[in-house]
Enzyme design. Sequence first.
Site, PDB file in Angstrom:
ATOM      1  CB  VAL A 181      -1.245  -0.112   1.074  1.00 54.09           C
ATOM      2  CG1 VAL A 181      -1.517   1.184   0.793  1.00 54.09           C
ATOM      3  CG2 VAL A 181      -1.981  -1.524   0.969  1.00 54.09           C
ATOM      4  CE  LYS A 182       3.537   4.446  -5.105  1.00 53.70           C
ATOM      5  NZ  LYS A 182       4.121   4.652  -6.137  1.00 53.70           N
TER       6      LYS A 182
END
Length: 214
Positions: free
Chosen positions: A82-83
């Site tokens: 997850v960015k």
Amino acid sequence: MELYLDTAVIEEIKEIASWGVLSGVTTNPSLILKSGRPFEPTIKEICEVVKGPVSAEVTSLLHTDMIAEGRRLAKIDDHVVVKLPTTVEGLKACKVLSSEGIRINMTLIFSANQALLAARAGAWCVSPFLGRVDDISWEGMDLVREIAELFAVQNLPTKVLAASIRHPRHVTDAALAGADIATMPLSVFKMLIQHPLTDIGLKKFMEDWAKVNQ
């Protein structure tokens, strides 16, 4: 240093994956838009092709929304990273999501202090944007080197992902600066293998071989 492709175009990913050197993929909302395909199905297909870390970015601004979105993204595939943006809200979300075992890529890093905060919040990797730092007349590679040294001195496990790579020399310099990962567009990835002397040498070998078999 691992090599990632910065794209959301499946055909590009399949091409480089066939070389046997691709370790992961990074995406962002702009790349997803450029691909012309729906977000979550695209991320799922990328994961199936790469079988390595695939960064999928949240589009929320509040940490509560980022957390909910991050949990949903992480469920797409085990390979999803997850960015999150490197903001106060992003740090809050990083702390919660990383404590749940979700790998986090803290993006839009432009200082060593930002990288340190992200690491302390539990980020799996940080993404300094070296090309964009170059654009404002500062040496982006110095930033990568400073973060890598900081993490080594402080014995922090967070990886350094060199992003915003513009040309092949950036890749070499990032590796020498201690980056764990470099992500780049297809055009740069293809340039890594190209050299005129290789082409000349191969042409000469094939001409000589043809003479042997006359």
